[in-house]
Design a protein around this motif. Structure first.
Motif, PDB file in Angstrom:
ATOM      1  N   UNK A  88       0.818  -1.205   0.000  1.00  0.00           N
ATOM      2  CA  UNK A  88       0.000   0.000   0.000  1.00  0.00           C
ATOM      3  C   UNK A  88       0.852   1.255   0.000  1.00  0.00           C
ATOM      4  N   UNK A  89       1.945   1.211   0.753  1.00  0.00           N
ATOM      5  CA  UNK A  89       2.897   2.335   0.751  1.00  0.00           C
ATOM      6  C   UNK A  89       3.431   2.574  -0.659  1.00  0.00           C
ATOM      7  N   UNK A  90       3.791   1.502  -1.337  1.00  0.00           N
ATOM      8  CA  UNK A  90       4.395   1.603  -2.670  1.00  0.00           C
ATOM      9  C   UNK A  90       3.404   2.115  -3.701  1.00  0.00           C
ATOM     10  N   UNK A  91       2.117   1.795  -3.538  1.00  0.00           N
ATOM     11  CA  UNK A  91       1.104   2.292  -4.470  1.00  0.00           C
ATOM     12  C   UNK A  91       1.168   3.815  -4.570  1.00  0.00           C
ATOM     13  N   UNK A 124      -7.640  -4.344  -3.027  1.00  0.00           N
ATOM     14  CA  UNK A 124      -7.680  -5.544  -3.876  1.00  0.00           C
ATOM     15  C   UNK A 124      -6.436  -6.395  -3.646  1.00  0.00           C
ATOM     16  N   UNK A 125      -5.282  -5.729  -3.547  1.00  0.00           N
ATOM     17  CA  UNK A 125      -4.031  -6.443  -3.293  1.00  0.00           C
ATOM     18  C   UNK A 125      -4.096  -7.159  -1.945  1.00  0.00           C
ATOM     19  N   UNK A 176      -4.034   1.241   5.379  1.00  0.00           N
ATOM     20  CA  UNK A 176      -3.070   1.932   6.233  1.00  0.00           C
ATOM     21  C   UNK A 176      -1.802   2.258   5.448  1.00  0.00           C
ATOM     22  N   UNK A 177      -1.381   1.328   4.601  1.00  0.00           N
ATOM     23  CA  UNK A 177      -0.172   1.547   3.817  1.00  0.00           C
ATOM     24  C   UNK A 177      -0.287   2.759   2.913  1.00  0.00           C
ATOM     25  N   UNK A 178      -1.448   2.909   2.281  1.00  0.00           N
ATOM     26  CA  UNK A 178      -1.674   4.089   1.440  1.00  0.00           C
ATOM     27  C   UNK A 178      -1.575   5.354   2.283  1.00  0.00           C
ATOM     28  N   UNK A 179      -2.130   5.303   3.499  1.00  0.00           N
ATOM     29  CA  UNK A 179      -2.041   6.457   4.395  1.00  0.00           C
ATOM     30  C   UNK A 179      -0.606   6.828   4.713  1.00  0.00           C
TER      31      UNK A 179
END
Length: 275
Positions: A88-91, A124-125, A176-179
């Motif tokens: 999510x961070x990498x996205x 989705x991932x 959370x990773x996107x955040x």
């Protein structure tokens, strides 16, 4: 839908996703070994030359066959949630690392739509990782439990509840990773911060709550569910543990964090200069 497809395509065309997938396999196997050993010991400690104290409600709860089965059917959660969070961070941070953020937001000027697409793609991932690990667990765990003469336990509602809540945990940790990626643009910085945040929940929170529980009383331990990584563990317990709230409380806590993360991330992207 086009934006979501574009986000998934960006991830598929980098080497990162399969690197994480390759890392996930041995980590899943390692945790399976330890969970198998733990299950074997708690079901029959005599074979290892050990003893289990009597009249200990907490120990009796974690020795319950449904709890042990739920633990095996959700095997891999510890590192799996970390991996989907990092994906999510990498996205998000890939846009800044490869300097494509400006192009992305010029092509799709509605920033809210872009960040929502990233949140959906990350979700989705997360669900995909859950499906794969759950499929593997559904193959291996019945073999383990039947070998220990306790049956597959797939007729127990608590087991299926744990499996379902585990899927929700994977989805929410991806969000959370996107955040983290939105808050910290640096890919390395966001990755390190996410790892510290995740493992601090296991180590730091345990020390913190045990210290204050000794001083103010055992009721302090009930607040551990407010720590995201501990809430995830509670969700897949399969049974209600003494001194802990029900599994659904952990789910509510994680959903709350995910909502806040998604809203704050969207607002930051809308206001921040992305050049």
């Amino acid at each position: 839908m086009k934006l979501i497809g574009a986000e998934l395509l960006k991830l598929r065309t980098t080497n990162t996703w399969w690197v994480f997938a390759l890392i996930a396999v041995p980590l899943w196997a390692i945790t399976l070994f330890f969970n198998y050993f733990q299950t074997s010991f708690l079901l029959d400690p005599d074979q290892f030359g050990g003893t289990v104290p009597e009249n200990d409600p907490a120990l009796e709860a974690v020795s319950d066959v449904v709890f042990l089965a739920a633990n095996l059917y959700t095997n891999g959660q510890l590192f799996g949630l970390l991996i989907v969070m990092l994906l999510g961070v990498i996205v998000v941070t890939n846009e800044f690392f490869h300097q494509t953020a400006t192009t992305t937001f010029l092509t799709s000027p509605h920033r809210t739509a872009v960040i929502v697409a990233k949140l959906v793609a990350a979700s989705i991932i997360g669900v995909l990782f859950w499906v794969i690990t759950t499929a593997a667990n559904l193959v291996v765990t019945p073999l383990i439990l039947n070998g220990l003469d306790v049956g597959a336990q797939l007729d127990q509602g608590g087991v299926w509840e744990a499996i379902g809540l585990n899927g929700l945990a994977y989805l929410l940790w991806a969000i959370f990773g996107v955040g983290f990626g939105v808050l910290i643009r640096s890919q390395m910085g966001a990755t390190v911060a996410a790892i510290i945040f995740y493992f601090a929940g296991f180590i730091g929170a345990a020390l913190f709550f045990s210290t204050f529980a000794n001083r103010f009383g055992d009721w302090i331990n009930n607040l551990q569910v407010l720590v995201p990584s501990l809430a995830s563990q509670l969700m897949v317990s399969g049974t209600t543990l003494p001194g802990n709230p029900p599994q659904w409380v952990g789910a509510v806590v994680l959903i709350g964090y995910a909502v806040v993360t998604g809203v704050v991330g969207t607002l930051i992207v809308r206001k921040r200069d992305i050049s």
